[in-house]
Structure formats: structure tokens, C-alpha cells
Write an enzyme that holds these catalytic residues in place. Structure first.
Site, PDB file in Angstrom:
ATOM      1  N   GLY A  13     -51.422 -27.452   4.934  1.00 18.18           N
ATOM      2  CA  GLY A  13     -52.416 -27.845   3.945  1.00 18.18           C
ATOM      3  C   GLY A  13     -53.770 -27.177   4.058  1.00 18.18           C
ATOM      4  O   GLY A  13     -54.779 -27.748   3.647  1.00 18.18           O
ATOM      5  N   HIS A 111     -49.630 -17.752  -4.136  1.00 14.52           N
ATOM      6  CA  HIS A 111     -48.556 -17.041  -3.430  1.00 14.52           C
ATOM      7  C   HIS A 111     -49.195 -16.008  -2.500  1.00 14.52           C
ATOM      8  O   HIS A 111     -50.097 -15.268  -2.918  1.00 14.52           O
ATOM      9  CB  HIS A 111     -47.623 -16.344  -4.429  1.00 14.52           C
ATOM     10  CG  HIS A 111     -46.467 -15.676  -3.751  1.00 14.52           C
ATOM     11  ND1 HIS A 111     -45.388 -16.386  -3.264  1.00 14.52           N
ATOM     12  CD2 HIS A 111     -46.238 -14.375  -3.444  1.00 14.52           C
ATOM     13  CE1 HIS A 111     -44.547 -15.542  -2.686  1.00 14.52           C
ATOM     14  NE2 HIS A 111     -45.032 -14.322  -2.781  1.00 14.52           N
TER      15      HIS A 111
HETATM   16  C1  GAR Z   1     -49.798 -20.329   2.139  1.00 11.94           C
HETATM   17  O1  GAR Z   1     -49.914 -19.036   2.664  1.00 11.94           O
HETATM   18  C2  GAR Z   1     -49.254 -20.288   0.732  1.00 11.94           C
HETATM   19  O2  GAR Z   1     -49.721 -19.188  -0.011  1.00 11.94           O
HETATM   20  C3  GAR Z   1     -47.785 -20.157   1.001  1.00 11.94           C
HETATM   21  O3  GAR Z   1     -47.534 -20.981   2.114  1.00 11.94           O
HETATM   22  C4  GAR Z   1     -48.729 -21.123   2.883  1.00 11.94           C
HETATM   23  C5  GAR Z   1     -49.062 -22.583   2.992  1.00 11.94           C
HETATM   24  O4  GAR Z   1     -50.139 -22.813   3.846  1.00 11.94           O
HETATM   25  N1  GAR Z   1     -47.023 -20.518  -0.151  1.00 11.94           N
HETATM   26  C6  GAR Z   1     -45.850 -19.969  -0.460  1.00 11.94           C
HETATM   27  O5  GAR Z   1     -45.311 -19.140   0.228  1.00 11.94           O
HETATM   28  C7  GAR Z   1     -45.237 -20.470  -1.754  1.00 11.94           C
HETATM   29  N2  GAR Z   1     -44.262 -19.535  -2.224  1.00 11.94           N
HETATM   30  P1  GAR Z   1     -51.005 -24.139   3.767  1.00 11.94           P
HETATM   31  O6  GAR Z   1     -50.041 -25.333   3.808  1.00 11.94           O
HETATM   32  O7  GAR Z   1     -51.836 -24.080   5.018  1.00 11.94           O
HETATM   33  O8  GAR Z   1     -51.823 -24.113   2.512  1.00 11.94           O
END
Ligand code: GAR
Length: 208
Positions: A13, A111
């Protein structure tokens, strides 16, 4: 009336935190985060929501036999909360078309690559950076886009690039892209949406 924002999460998150911090600084103009919905009860993002006083909800993927069943349950929850904007912030479940039909041009996703590179099914989280390094690209970055029925294929709102450095590991590249791209682009895009400043024309998003 402020747009009611729901943020959908699956993990740590940090993008949710960037949104919460931006909201705290008054940078989400015309919108308010009113719900955080996690796809699993252990998501640390729920802790961040609690700390910020934002109601958290859990819609577990495992509680439904199919992605469609989960999507329908999510749509019901979001409708009951009167949500105007759905933000996918590290949400790791591919939703079915019921979601897009319920919220046309009102779902934003972040993304961690320059779409259309390293995107689509199987490209999520750290895997994206592993693939980028394996390919040998010299630039990568992040994309914020509207969600359409094609995975990672909706109209692009914003993109930002960073250099890939010779000694990068997936984790180091991920961190650089989060800090320099994702945590900035996502709150900016959410604020623009809430001000009614994103206009979708075919595949192109115009910022008014
Ligand atoms: C982030 O890097 C986001 O861009 C990616 O997962 C991570 C989540 O981090 N999302 C994807 O790959 C969706 N296809 P977070 O939970 O710390 O925000």
C-alpha cells in the site's frame, strides 16, 4: 460535491500512502478517499487506512469461485458506498468486465512500466521489473491509465520514465520507479479526475 474515491489494494500500500499523504496536503482537489478495499485481509495497506481514519473493507478473492463472482461482489460494495472513482493501487486481481461496465472511464490503475511494455496478464509487482531487466531496457517507468476490458490496455493518462542503471536489481528499480514515478503520477491523476479535467477521446486522454 467532492468525488467519493475508493482505493483497491492487495499488498503493502505505498501508493495508497502517497494518496493519503497528498490528501493530507490538500492536493486531491475535489475528491476524498472514503474507502480502502483489500483483496486479502493481511494487506498492510489496511493498516495504513486505519491509521488515516479511512474505513477498510475486505473482499477476498478466495471467498469466490471465480474472478467474476468477486468482481460482482466488489461492484455491489462500491455501489453501496456511492463511489465515483475507483483507484487500483497495487491491486493484484484481474477484474472482469462487470467492473468496467459499472464504472466506465471511472477506474484508474497505476502500472509499474511504460505501457505497452511489460504489461498485460502476468506482469504485476516485482515481475514487471524482472522482465524489464531481463530485456535490457535502458528506460522504464510508470503509467497511470483508465481501466478498460483489456488488461492494462485502457487510455493512458500519464507516464514518467527513469533510467535503468547497470547494477539495478528488480527491488532497486522498483523502488526508483515508485519514488520518482508512481507516488507522484497517481495522486496527480486522481486530483485531475476529481476536478473533471480528464477527457477521454478514443485512446487519448486530454488534460483540460
Ligand atoms: C506497485 O509498483 C504497483 O504499480 C504495482 O504493484 C506495486 C504495489 O505496491 N501494480 C501492479 O503491478 C498492477 N499490475 P504498493 O502496494 O506498495 O502500492
Amino acid at each position: 460535491m467532492a468525488k467519493r474515491i475508493a482505493v483497491l489494494v492487495s499488498g503493502g500500500g505505498t501508493n495508497l500512502q502517497a494518496l493519503i499523504d497528498a490528501q493530507g496536503r490538500g492536493e486531491i482537489v475535489g475528491g476524498e478517499i472514503v474507502a480502502v478495499v483489500a483483496s486479502n485481509p493481511e494487506a498492510y495497506a489496511l493498516e495504513r487506512a486505519r491509521a488515516a481514519g479511512i474505513p477498510g473493507y475486505v473482499v477476498r478473492r478466495k471467498a469466490y469461485p471465480s474472478a467474476r463472482g468477486m468482481t460482482v461482489a466488489l461492484v455491489e460494495l462500491l455501489r453501496s458506498l456511492d463511489i465515483d472513482l475507483v483507484v487500483l493501487a497495487g491491486f493484484m486481481v484481474i477484474l472482469t468486465e462487470e467492473m468496467v461496465r459499472a464504472f466506465p472511464n471511472a477506474i484508474l490503475n497505476v502500472h509499474p512500466a511504460l505501457i505497452p511494455a511489460f504489461s498485460g496478464p502476468g506482469c504485476y509487482g516485482l515481475h514487471v521489473h524482472e522482465k524489464a531487466l531481463a530485456y535490457g531496457v535502458k528506460l522504464s517507468g510508470a503509467t497511470v491509465h483508465f481501466v478498460s476490458e483489456e488488461c492494462d490496455g485502457g487510455p493512458i493518462v500519464s507516464q514518467r520514465a527513469v533510467e535503468v542503471l547497470p547494477d539495478d536489481t528488480p527491488e532497486v528499480l522498483q523502488r526508483r520507479i515508485m519514488e520518482q514515478c508512481e507516488w507522484k503520477l497517481l495522486p496527480e491523476a486522481v486530483s485531475l479526475f476529481c476536478q473533471g479535467r480528464l477527457k477521454v477521446e478514443g485512446r487519448t486522454v486530454r488534460v483540460l
